[in-house]
Design a protein around this motif. Structure first.
Motif, short mmCIF file in Angstrom:
data_model
loop_
_atom_site.label_atom_id
_atom_site.label_comp_id
_atom_site.label_asym_id
_atom_site.label_seq_id
_atom_site.Cartn_x
_atom_site.Cartn_y
_atom_site.Cartn_z
N ILE A 1 0.88 -1.15 0.00
CA ILE A 1 0.00 0.00 0.00
C ILE A 1 0.93 1.22 0.00
N SER A 2 0.74 2.02 -0.99
CA SER A 2 1.74 3.05 -1.27
C SER A 2 1.42 4.40 -0.63
N LYS A 3 2.42 5.25 -0.73
CA LYS A 3 2.25 6.63 -0.27
C LYS A 3 1.39 7.38 -1.28
N GLU A 4 0.58 8.27 -0.78
CA GLU A 4 -0.31 9.08 -1.61
C GLU A 4 0.50 9.99 -2.54
N GLY A 5 0.12 10.03 -3.82
CA GLY A 5 0.69 10.98 -4.76
C GLY A 5 2.02 10.60 -5.38
N ARG A 6 2.49 9.39 -5.15
CA ARG A 6 3.78 8.97 -5.71
C ARG A 6 3.65 8.74 -7.22
N GLU A 7 4.58 9.32 -7.97
CA GLU A 7 4.60 9.11 -9.43
C GLU A 7 5.14 7.72 -9.75
N ALA A 8 4.79 7.23 -10.92
CA ALA A 8 5.39 5.99 -11.40
C ALA A 8 6.88 6.23 -11.63
N SER A 9 7.68 5.22 -11.32
CA SER A 9 9.12 5.37 -11.50
C SER A 9 9.48 5.52 -12.97
N PHE A 10 10.67 6.00 -13.21
CA PHE A 10 11.17 6.15 -14.58
C PHE A 10 11.11 4.81 -15.32
N GLU A 11 11.56 3.74 -14.64
CA GLU A 11 11.57 2.41 -15.28
C GLU A 11 10.15 1.97 -15.64
N ALA A 12 9.21 2.20 -14.75
CA ALA A 12 7.82 1.83 -15.03
C ALA A 12 7.28 2.62 -16.21
N GLN A 13 7.57 3.90 -16.26
CA GLN A 13 7.09 4.73 -17.36
C GLN A 13 7.68 4.29 -18.69
N GLU A 14 8.96 3.96 -18.69
CA GLU A 14 9.62 3.53 -19.93
C GLU A 14 9.05 2.21 -20.43
N VAL A 15 8.86 1.25 -19.54
CA VAL A 15 8.30 -0.05 -19.95
C VAL A 15 6.87 0.13 -20.43
N ALA A 16 6.07 0.91 -19.72
CA ALA A 16 4.67 1.13 -20.11
C ALA A 16 4.59 1.76 -21.50
N LYS A 17 5.48 2.71 -21.79
CA LYS A 17 5.48 3.35 -23.11
C LYS A 17 5.68 2.34 -24.22
N LYS A 18 6.52 1.33 -23.98
CA LYS A 18 6.77 0.30 -24.99
C LYS A 18 5.52 -0.53 -25.27
N TYR A 19 4.60 -0.54 -24.33
CA TYR A 19 3.32 -1.25 -24.51
C TYR A 19 2.21 -0.29 -24.93
N GLY A 20 2.56 0.98 -25.17
CA GLY A 20 1.56 1.95 -25.60
C GLY A 20 0.74 2.53 -24.46
N VAL A 21 1.25 2.44 -23.24
CA VAL A 21 0.54 2.96 -22.07
C VAL A 21 1.31 4.14 -21.50
N SER A 22 0.61 5.24 -21.24
CA SER A 22 1.24 6.41 -20.64
C SER A 22 0.95 6.43 -19.14
N LEU A 23 2.00 6.58 -18.36
CA LEU A 23 1.86 6.74 -16.91
C LEU A 23 2.23 8.16 -16.49
N ASP A 24 2.25 9.07 -17.45
CA ASP A 24 2.68 10.45 -17.17
C ASP A 24 1.87 11.11 -16.06
N THR A 25 0.58 10.85 -16.02
CA THR A 25 -0.26 11.51 -15.03
C THR A 25 -0.62 10.58 -13.86
N HIS A 26 -0.08 9.37 -13.86
CA HIS A 26 -0.37 8.42 -12.79
C HIS A 26 0.19 8.91 -11.46
N ARG A 27 -0.61 8.80 -10.42
CA ARG A 27 -0.18 9.07 -9.05
C ARG A 27 -0.79 8.00 -8.15
N SER A 28 -0.03 7.54 -7.19
CA SER A 28 -0.55 6.53 -6.28
C SER A 28 -1.65 7.14 -5.40
N VAL A 29 -2.54 6.28 -4.96
CA VAL A 29 -3.65 6.69 -4.11
C VAL A 29 -3.69 5.75 -2.91
N SER A 30 -3.81 6.30 -1.72
CA SER A 30 -3.94 5.47 -0.53
C SER A 30 -5.33 4.84 -0.50
#
Length: 109
Positions: A1-30
């Protein structure tokens, strides 16, 4: 269970982009009682998360399922890749994709 408002890591964003998914606006929610109460289904990725959720929200048990329960070749526990390298993120992304695809096929039928 993550901290509120945490951005996706650089590695997660890079891998997601290769699958056509953008995590640019993703933030964790408690997870809150409101989220649990409004959910029809709750999917967890590992038993540690499941147990933590149940310790906080015991009434959620009837709604909870392993994300990977319908997928073949996916472990029951999908480890959190946070802090790991891109190859590990790619492996986890693949497990999650297979799990969601299997769930989609099941719900569609």
């Amino acid at each position: 269970i993550s901290k509120e408002g945490r951005e996706a890591s650089f590695e997660a964003q890079e891998v997601a982009k290769k699958y056509g998914v953008s995590l640019d606006t993703h933030r964790s929610v408690s997870v809150s009682p409101k989220i649990i109460n409004e959910a029809d289904l709750i999917f967890y990725v590992d038993r540690k998360t499941r147990n933590e959720l149940l310790s906080r929200f015991s009434g959620a048990a009837k709604k909870m399922y392993s994300l990977s329960f319908l997928a073949s070749d996916v472990p029951e526990d999908i480890d959190d890749p946070y802090g790991k390298d891109s190859d590990y993120f790619r492996k986890v992304f693949d497990y999650i994709k297979k799990s969601v695809d299997a769930l989609y096929v099941h719900m569609k039928s």
